[in-house]
Every structure is written in structure tokens, then in C-alpha cells.
Write an enzyme that holds these catalytic residues in place. Structure first.
Site, mmCIF file in Angstrom:
data_model
loop_
_atom_site.group_PDB
_atom_site.id
_atom_site.type_symbol
_atom_site.label_atom_id
_atom_site.label_comp_id
_atom_site.label_asym_id
_atom_site.label_seq_id
_atom_site.Cartn_x
_atom_site.Cartn_y
_atom_site.Cartn_z
ATOM 1 N N ASP A 160 -6.726 51.803 -8.445
ATOM 2 C CA ASP A 160 -6.612 50.362 -8.635
ATOM 3 C C ASP A 160 -6.354 50.013 -10.093
ATOM 4 O O ASP A 160 -6.809 50.705 -11.013
ATOM 5 C CB ASP A 160 -7.921 49.699 -8.168
ATOM 6 C CG ASP A 160 -7.876 48.196 -8.241
ATOM 7 O OD1 ASP A 160 -7.024 47.603 -7.552
ATOM 8 O OD2 ASP A 160 -8.667 47.607 -9.005
ATOM 9 N N GLU A 204 -1.581 51.622 -8.032
ATOM 10 C CA GLU A 204 -1.294 50.192 -7.964
ATOM 11 C C GLU A 204 -0.873 49.779 -9.374
ATOM 12 O O GLU A 204 -1.707 49.453 -10.210
ATOM 13 C CB GLU A 204 -2.517 49.412 -7.494
ATOM 14 C CG GLU A 204 -2.201 47.951 -7.196
ATOM 15 C CD GLU A 204 -3.139 46.963 -7.869
ATOM 16 O OE1 GLU A 204 -2.960 45.761 -7.664
ATOM 17 O OE2 GLU A 204 -4.031 47.379 -8.616
#
Length: 735
Positions: free
Chosen positions: A415, A468
Site C-alpha cells: 500500500d 499500489e
């Protein structure tokens, strides 16, 4: 043995004894335990609240001596034979406890372990630091180890010692800044924390274990001693045969799930399922829909449910919200038995500021940066890991390996990568510190990602990583040895934003935005991309995918069906968030549940059936799989028909034995007699039409067409098609 009371004080000073009983002494092993002074052996124990303490011979149970009280703060001492193995029989006001002396054990960690911890290259921290049940000299207990180099004193506290920091102060191993103690007769299931005094003598809030392998369910915050006995896996074939490099070439279709809101049991206070129930209900559901992987929003222990797990503090512990760590292992095992891989969202970018967590852990900025220009995320009110510190890098890499090796997880989606790569991420001028060369790139993060991915690919050949990353950072999925970051996939945020923006337009205006649907192919093979329709697109006022579509109810569903068809026909691995497969009409609520009642409506059930059929087609067709990653397998059949809002994609296998034509008509106007050039003659069969009645459509379109020798779109052959309105059609070459 004759001795004077003063003999029991040999080797101590009054100031040291006072510091010990007050819980301020940083070297308790220098006073407590057994100490030999010539021919004289003294045993000392600090047991505040005990009424008396007997020393008992370990082999016979014979009482050797009763220790004298030498300080009213609970310090006892006595003399015994130098070679006697002994126990303490402790008389508490309401019970009698018999146990070995924690201060009779020698050094616990070896020099190699300490060296690797300090170098940041100990990749099995979950079995080195923290709380490990084990046997030492035939005695069962738990070894506690903690990295806290700047603390003056560290103690283990828990139910077993009434959370009293005076009872079990630890030994410092100064070469690595690691504290250690073995507490006999403890076992798994015990709750515990660490109590620290900083270098200035200040008592800090009790801290949860950074490498705890189990934790209490929120809102409770204690760590729990996890069993050392390994889980009994039954996925040997899966782990032996699945290799990431082979998986990348095939179909990857991901069902993203927030476990707490996938399905709640209304009859039982609206509780979420547990790991065993997920194994029984989520796994067969995902298997039936043909997804290859389940991706879980972070399941590492986190204090605030509203963060969806993206502000974790227990990077080694599955959250206690859904059961025990072994229950999570069982869930992964059942996924593998069903042929489904497991991906976890993992957050090495930042951590919350909760005082019982990592923040200023030993009184200093240990895990984070001292300067808030490097160490504080103002957007998320979180602290940023200091990747310039060896021990912190090692801590994070060891966390990643914990999930991949010990829990057999198949992939990590990392993330907030962009926030790590740029020092000026979401910062104004003057709010960030340039790197050593004056630039905005975070060189420590670059090195970290290269190291992380190299270690994972070396040690975990079954696993892949996905970033991401929302910018144009070059080489995200290029190998580290070739100058890249080493990820296997990058989420294609640009594709997602462009295509959703296009689909939200009224069809009458789409011709003015035609390039939004084709632009992604300009850079489609610059990285290995995954096409995500994730949780971020259906929350916080953004509305559901259904709600983004224009038109009446039927048109919204038709738009969504056509969009899904375009997505599955477009190069790139696939990911959708739970609820999208049944066209949930309202946006995601993490305190609620997927609106399963929508399946009573045949139109919404048709969307679910479409996703199932798209996944099965994807799994069967080499043409669609190959051109996910290889430009040689893709070409536009129709890219410039803005006036009609029509797109055509040709996809092929390496030897062109498998050919697929994907046609999308993104207006509500049927296109009759629409000619499209194709690379070869013969029969083209419609194998999937999103306008089919079984999906809720009007059932317009052909079942098969024949290519004739008539040039079109630069091809020698062409087919004449009927394109249904707001629909995507897949045609396979059959001859």
C-alpha cells in the site's frame, strides 16, 4: 550453612537495591538469581507482595532454606549450595506458587542472532524477538525478547505478574539493544506487554509487542503469546507446484474483500464471520465465481476498525477480530485446497500514533523519523517508518516474510508506495527535506523496495508482489538488477481513473472523450499492470460503480456490463471489490454488509453471472492471458470510431492459434452491419455477449459470423457485425 545478614548483600550497593525494588534498575541479573562469591552462594528474588519465599530442591522438593526479607519492597535473599538446582515456593496472600527462578538462566540469544538483528538482516524476527514458548534445560516457559536500545529498563508485564513492572525486568544485550528474559512455566495464550523506562528515567505507557504473533481483539491492546507448534498444513502440492513466474503468465482475477463487511450475521448482533466461517462461505463463493485469488484488506492487527486495517500496529499478528492465528492459517489452507491464492494488503509506509504502539517506543523516535518533515504524514495523522535504519528495514522485511513463509500467503499488495518514494509527497515547499543529492526521491525507500522484492523472490518462489503506485515512477515492475524496484505488478490507477471518467459521461457525450478508453494502451506494456476497481472507488461519497453509470436502472446495469466486458477484454490482470459483482447500488459501508438481497433481482443476479462467465472465459483463453503482459498479443481492431463510441481489440496467443475479437459499443444505439477487419478468414463465434438475456440484456447480436475476403481497417479479411447497445461481445476464431 552459617551466614550473617550482611553476607546476603555481597556484590550490591544500597542505591542499586533501592533502584531494583523501585523498578528502575537496568541490570537486574547483576543482583537477582544465584550468585557465587568464593565458597558462598546467594540467591535473591524480587517478589513484591509475597509473604514468604522458600527455596526448594528441584529434584526432591526438599526445602533448602527460607529466604529472608532484606528490603520491604519485596526483595528476598538466602544462601544455598552452589550446585543445587532449585525452585521457588512463593507464598502469596491467597495462593502458593512453585516455579523456577527466571534469573537463574544464562544468555538466551546467540551472538549471530544479535548481529543479524542489528544489521537488519534477521528475517525470522517472529521466531527470535517477541514471545516464544520453548524449553530450556528441560523447563517449559516463554522467552521474551525486545529491541529497545535506548531504554534504561524494560520489563515484561502480564496477568502472570499482576502487570507489575518490578517483577520481571529483563537483561540488556548491548551489542544489539535487545532485552531478554525466560519466564518458566508460562505457555501460549498468556496476555502480555512491555513496560519501559526511557533514558531520562520516565516511565512510558505499557507497549504492545512489535513482533507479537497474536493480539487481543480491538479495542483491547495486549499482545498474546502464540503457540510455537507449527500449523498442520495440507497444501504441500500447492506450495510445491505454484510458482509466481508461471502464475504471472496466466489468468489472474482478484476478488478484493474487507472481511468485516463481506457478510454479517444479523441474528447475532450483526457480527462478522470468523476465519472458519470464511473458509466455509467465502472460499466456495469465490471459487464458484472463478476468481483465481482473494485479496484481503489488511488483516494485520490494527486498533481502529475505521482504518480498514490500513493503520496497523501488529505487523506479525493476524487481527484477533476473526479468531486465532491458527484459524487464519486454516483459512489459507482451505483457499489453496479450492485452487485460490491469497493476497494480503500490507502497509510498510506508516503506522498510527497510539501510545501503546510503536510511537517513540523506547522514549526516542525508534521506528519513525525524529523530524516531522520526514516522519509524519499530515494527511493520515500517522508516523513514517525510518527506512534509513537497518533494524527498521529488517523489521519490515521480516514481517513480509512472516506472511509469505509461515502463513503460505501467495502475494502482498504493498500500500501507498508513492507516499514512500517521494519525500515531498503531499507536502508543500519547506515541509520536506531533500535527499543527499538535493532531490525529492526517497533513496532509502528505493533501496528498501529493491531489497524487499529480491529477498521475497529468492526465498518465496510461490509469491508475487504488487505495488499500489499512482505516479509515473519508472521501472516499478523491472527487476532490481536491471535498475527497477522489483515488483511483479503495478496497480494501473491511470487506467481506472480514465475509464471510470469516460463511463460516467452520458453516452451522447462519450465521443468527445473517446481517447480516455484507448490511452491506457499507450503505456500498457511499460509495466506489468493490474486493472483495479478497488474499494477506494466505491467509498467516501464516490458512490458505487452502479451509481456512477448514467441513465435509468436498465441502462446503468447495461453500462456496467459493457464496462466489465471491456475490462476483461483489455490487457492487464483483473481486480474488483466485493459487491461490484452484483452491482451494489449504494457505496461500501465498512460497518455494514454486502447487499446480498440484490441477488433476488434477476438483473443484479445477471451481473454476478456475467462476472463468473468472464472469469471462466479468461481462464480458458490463451489469447486473453498472453497479451496481458506481451505487446505481441494485442492490437486495436477499432480505435478511432469516436462518432459511434465503438472499440475493438484483437488478442492472440503466441502462436496465434487462439484469436479473440472483443467489440464494445458504448452507446445505447445498436450498430447493424458494422464491418471490422480481422487477421484471418473463417468462422468467428460469439462466446460471450454482455447483452445476453441471461445477464439481464436484450439478447441482441449474432451467435457467429464468417470472415470474408473484403479489406477493412488495414486487414485483408473482415466480418459484418451487429453490435448490441451498451454491450461488449467476445468473438473467438473457430477455424
Amino acid at each position: 550453612m552459617r551466614y550473617e545478614r550482611t553476607d546476603l548483600m555481597i556484590g550490591t550497593v544500597q542505591e542499586g537495591l533501592q533502584a531494583l525494588v523501585e523498578g528502575r534498575h537496568g541490570a537486574p541479573f547483576s543482583i537477582l538469581g544465584r550468585h557465587q562469591y568464593g565458597d558462598f552462594t546467594v540467591v535473591r528474588a524480587l517478589l513484591p507482595g509475597a509473604s514468604s519465599v522458600d527455596v526448594v530442591e528441584a529434584d526432591t522438593g526438599r526445602v533448602l532454606t527460607r529466604l529472608e526479607t532484606i528490603h520491604e519492597g519485596g526483595l528476598f535473599a538466602g544462601a544455598i549450595g552452589s550446585t543445587t538446582n532449585y525452585l521457588f515456593r512463593i507464598n502469596w496472600p491467597d495462593s502458593v506458587q512453585e516455579t523456577e527462578d527466571p534469573y537463574s538462566f544464562g544468555m538466551l540469544l546467540g551472538e549471530l542472532d544479535l548481529h543479524l538483528v542489528s544489521q537488519g538482516t534477521h528475517y525470522d524476527l517472529g521466531r527470535t524477538l517477541g514471545a516464544i514458548p520453548m524449553e530450556i534445560d528441560g523447563i517449559q516457559g516463554v522467552r521474551f525478547c525486545l529491541w529497545a536500545p535506548n531504554a534504561r529498563r524494560v520489563s515484561v508485564v502480564g496477568d502472570f505478574n499482576s502487570w507489575d513492572g518490578r517483577r520481571h525486568p529483563m537483561r540488556l544485550r548491548p551489542s544489539a539493544g535487545v532485552w531478554e528474559i525466560f519466564i518458566p512455566r508460562l505457555t501460549h495464550g498468556e496476555r502480555y506487554k512491555f513496560e519501559l523506562i526511557d533514558a531520562n528515567g520516565n516511565l512510558l505507557p505499557q507497549k504492545a509487542d512489535p513482533v507479537a504473533r497474536a493480539s487481543e481483539a480491538a479495542p483491547s491492546t495486549a499482545s498474546i503469546v502464540a503457540p510455537s507448534k507449527p500449523f498442520r498444513w495440507s497444501d504441500e502440492d500447492w506450495m510445491r507446484t505454484h510458482r509466481a513466474e508461471r502464475a504471472l503468465e496466466g489468468a489472474i482475477s482478484v476478488y478484493e474483500v474487507h472481511l468485516g463487511s463481506w457478510l454479517r450475521i444479523a441474528e447475532e448482533a450483526n457480527r462478522p464471520l470468523d476465519w472458519v466461517e470464511f473458509s466455509q462461505r467465502l472460499v466456495p463463493y469465490v471459487q464458484d465465481l472463478g476468481f483465481t485469488h482473494i485479496e484481503l484488506l489488511p488483516i494485520m492487527e490494527h486498533p481502529f476498525g475505521g482504518s480498514w486495517g490500513y493503520q496497523p500496529l501488529g505487523l506479525f499478528a493476524p487481527t484477533g477480530r476473526y479468531g486465532l492465528p491458527d484459524d487464519f492459517a486454516y483459512f489459507v489452507d482451505r483457499c489453496h485446497a479450492a485452487g485460490i491464492g491469497v493476497i494480503l494488503d500490507w502497509v510498510p509506509a506508516h503506522f498510527p500514533t497510539d501510545v501503546w504502539g510503536l510511537a517513540r517506543f523506547d522514549g526516542t523516535a525508534l521506528y519513525e523519523h525524529e523530524d516531522p518533515r520526514e516522519g509524519f504524514h499530515k494527511d493520515w495523522n500517522t508516523l513514517i517508518y525510518n527506512l534509513g535504519r537497518n533494524e527498521v528495514k529488517g523489521f519490515l522485511i521480516a514481517s513480509a516474510l512472516e506472511w509469505l513463509e509461515h502463513y503460505h500467503v501467495d502475494g502482498l499488495r504493498v500500500d501507498a508506495v508513492a507516499s514512500m518514494l517521494y519525500r515531498d509527497y503531499s507536502r508543500n515547499e519547506g515541509e520536506w527535506i531533500p535527499n543527499a543529492y538535493g532531490g525529492r526521491e526517497n533513496l532509502e525507500a528505493v533501496e528498501f523496495f529493491k531489497h524487499l522484492n529480491s529477498i521475497i523472490h529468492h526465498r518465496c518462489p510461490h509469491a508475487f508482489t504488487a505495488a499500489e503506485e499512482s505516479t509515473a515512477w519508472p521501472g516499478v515492475t523491472t527487476r532490481p538488477e536491471d535498475g527497477g524496484l522489483g515488483f511483479d505488478f503495478k496497480w494501473n490507477m491511470g487506467w481506472m481513473h480514465d475509464t471510470l471518467h469516460y463511463m460516467q459521461e452520458d453516452p451522447v457525450h462519450r465521443k468527445y472523450h473517446h481517447a480516455a478508453m484507448t490511452f491506457g494502451m499507450i503505456y500498457a506494456y511499460s509495466e506489468h499492470f493490474m486493472l483495479p476497481l478497488s474499494h477506494d472507488e466505491v467509498v467516501h461519497g464516490k458512490g458505487s460503480l452502479f451509481a456512477k453509470m448514467p441513465g435509468d436502472h436498465w441502462q446503468r446495469l447495461a453500462n456496467l456490463r459493457a464496462y466489465y466486458g471491456f475490462m476483461w477484454g483489455h490487457p492487464g490482470k483483473k481486480l474488483i471489490f466485493m459487491g461490484c459483482e452484483l452491482a451494489q447500488e449504494s457505496e461500501w459501508n465498512h460497518d455494514g454488509s454486502v447487499h446480498w438481497d440484490l441477488l433476488d433481482d434477476p438483473a443484479h443476479a445477471g451481473i454476478q453471472r456475467l462476472i463468473r462467465d468472464l472469469n471462466r472465459l479468461y481462464a480458458q483463453e490463451p489469447a486473453i492471458q498472453f497479451s496481458d503482459l506481451h505487446a505481441a498479443g494485442f492490437e486495436w481492431a477499432v480505435a478511432d470510431d469516436a462518432e459511434n463510441s465503438v472499440y475493438g481489440m484483437l488478442r492472440s496467443s503466441p502462436d496465434r492459434s487462439s484469436l479473440m475479437l472483443v467489440m464494445s459499443n458504448l452507446t445505447p444505439v445498436p450498430r447493424y452491419g458494422y464491418r471490422v477487419g480481422v487477421p484471418t478468414e473463417g468462422r468467428w463465434q460469439a462466446v460471450l455477449n454482455t447483452d445476453a438475456a441471461i445477464y439481464g440484456g436484450a439478447n441482441l447480436g449474432q451467435t457467429e459470423v464468417w470472415a470474408e475476403r473484403q479489406p477493412s481497417n488495414g486487414k485483408e479479411y473482415s466480418v459484418l457485425l451487429t453490435l448490441p447497445p451498451l454491450a461488449t461481445v467476445f468473438l473467438r476464431h473457430k477455424d
